[in-house]
Write a protein that holds these residues in place. Sequence first.
Motif, short mmCIF file in Angstrom:
data_model
loop_
_atom_site.label_atom_id
_atom_site.label_comp_id
_atom_site.label_asym_id
_atom_site.label_seq_id
_atom_site.Cartn_x
_atom_site.Cartn_y
_atom_site.Cartn_z
N THR A 170 -6.48 0.97 -0.84
CA THR A 170 -5.53 2.12 -0.78
C THR A 170 -6.23 3.24 -1.40
OG1 THR A 170 -4.73 1.71 -3.04
CG2 THR A 170 -3.38 0.61 -1.07
N GLY A 171 -7.75 3.33 -1.44
CA GLY A 171 -8.39 4.26 -1.84
C GLY A 171 -8.70 4.42 -3.19
N GLY B 32 -1.59 6.33 -9.25
CA GLY B 32 -2.51 7.00 -8.80
C GLY B 32 -3.43 7.62 -10.11
N GLU C 225 0.10 -3.10 -9.56
CA GLU C 225 -0.25 -3.77 -8.45
C GLU C 225 0.61 -5.01 -8.08
OE1 GLU C 225 -4.46 -4.61 -8.44
OE2 GLU C 225 -5.06 -2.44 -7.89
N SER D 239 0.76 -1.14 -0.14
CA SER D 239 -0.02 -0.01 0.13
C SER D 239 0.84 1.12 -0.09
CB SER D 239 -1.05 -0.03 1.14
OG SER D 239 -1.82 -1.04 1.14
N ALA D 240 1.99 1.20 0.74
CA ALA D 240 2.72 2.62 0.86
C ALA D 240 3.36 2.55 -0.60
CB ALA D 240 4.06 2.24 1.96
N SER E 80 1.05 4.06 -2.96
CA SER E 80 0.40 5.52 -2.60
C SER E 80 1.60 6.35 -3.18
CB SER E 80 0.55 5.58 -1.08
OG SER E 80 -0.63 4.66 -0.62
#
Length: 500
Positions: free
Chosen positions: A496-497, A139, A250, A129-130, A133
């Motif tokens: 993660t959003g 993103g 991912e 996740s880090a 991000s």
Amino acid sequence: MSVSGPQAMRALDDALRDIRREEDEITRRIARANERVGKLRETELGQLRALAAVRLSPDVQNELAGPLSQAESRARDMLKEHATEMAGMEKALAEQEAQLTRLASERHALLEEASEHQARIDALGGAVSAALSADAAYGALLSRRTEAQGVADEAARKAEQAEADREEKGRPYRDDTLFMYLWQRGYGTSAYKAGNIVRLLDQWVARLIRFADMRPNYSMLTAIPDRLREHAERLAAELIDLDDATAERENAALDAAGGADARAALAAAQERVDAIDADMLAAEDAREELTERQKLLADGGDPAMGKAVDLLAGAISDTRIEKLLEEARATRTEEDDAIVLRIEETRRRISEERAELEDERARLKTLELRRRELEDIEFEFKTSHYDDPRSRFDEKQLVGDLLTDFLKGGMTAAAYWAMWRNSQGWSGSSGPIVPSAPPRTRSSSKTGKGGKFPPMPGGFSPRPPSGGGFSRPRGGGFGGGGFKTGGGFKGGGFKTGGGF
């Protein structure tokens, strides 16, 4: 106390095996009953011969002995042949059942193995996740995907509405016989072909119904939905490409965090489960075919058994012994009276055997229905991934009293399946270890209360044949064909959003 997916799957497997075992036992009882009827017919023939020995002259006895003895001998050989064929069929069924048991055991073991691989992936969630991000490209992909999903959903909605309008608003045109006559002939287009007289008549009809005004409207009504559907499909294809690109980043992040081996092992387990599901479906179909042949044999449907019974029945009816039987009942001779009593007892037993046969046939028919319904439920169970190690059921009686009630006919298959759906939820990270559909489908779904996926509409569907042209994919409670090595990581539970 809840029931896990694998525990529930084992309970359904055990119930199916029990039903199949009972079906086999009833089929064997039917076979034995038919054999007893054949032997009783043989006994009856011998008793009638004994009566003939008492009542008939030696000349008539000799006349009857030949055909009667021949009938007995031939029927006895046929019944032996039938028994041998039944034994071979039972052996083949036992081998098929053993194969199904082996495949089911391997499948359960693979599910547990997959759970361990997924736990290793979940443990890397923080690091992955880090990394994601901090990945600007990832993103951007998520933003593009969110936007594309909205556009694709709207396009699909418009296409569905246009198709509904075509059905509803097009009905008056389709109900107009004269309009549809001209439309199907291509009147007003280059496709229209007609002789002079027919052309004049068609022109008159067109003016009468104002076809020139109606045709453009109907043409748009029929063409627009197709164009909108093509547009929606193009957008859906673009969404798939975005899903693949997102999944690629991912998986790269997961591999970089040390999850490559676990992801590869998960994919390998999925591939093997898919193969097992295909093998199980083929084995179930093969067993079904064997079962149908066994039932036909058991119930006298094969030529050998039918000929044996017919031969004996014909030998009895073709003699004059029935007349002797009537005469023997009317006399007080002790010897022939004793024979008559034995004949009557034999015929009573034949009647009882036939009555029992009808009861067994009715029970077998009910069991067949229950077994096929349970196979349908198990198929949906796998397709929905309810046998996943993360799957949980709040109602433990689904594998207890409720299962018993269903098997006894106390509730319909649809009602029993609805109970499974309403009781199901997920433990740990949301969703099954390996998702039941590609990411593009999952990301547009809305979860229900308690993280449950929405129930499948319309109850459950019959299990497709292994080699048929069924439109749905064969379910695999672990993968169901929806997992892709490059896109299956989305079900890992990292949030993660985005869709991850």
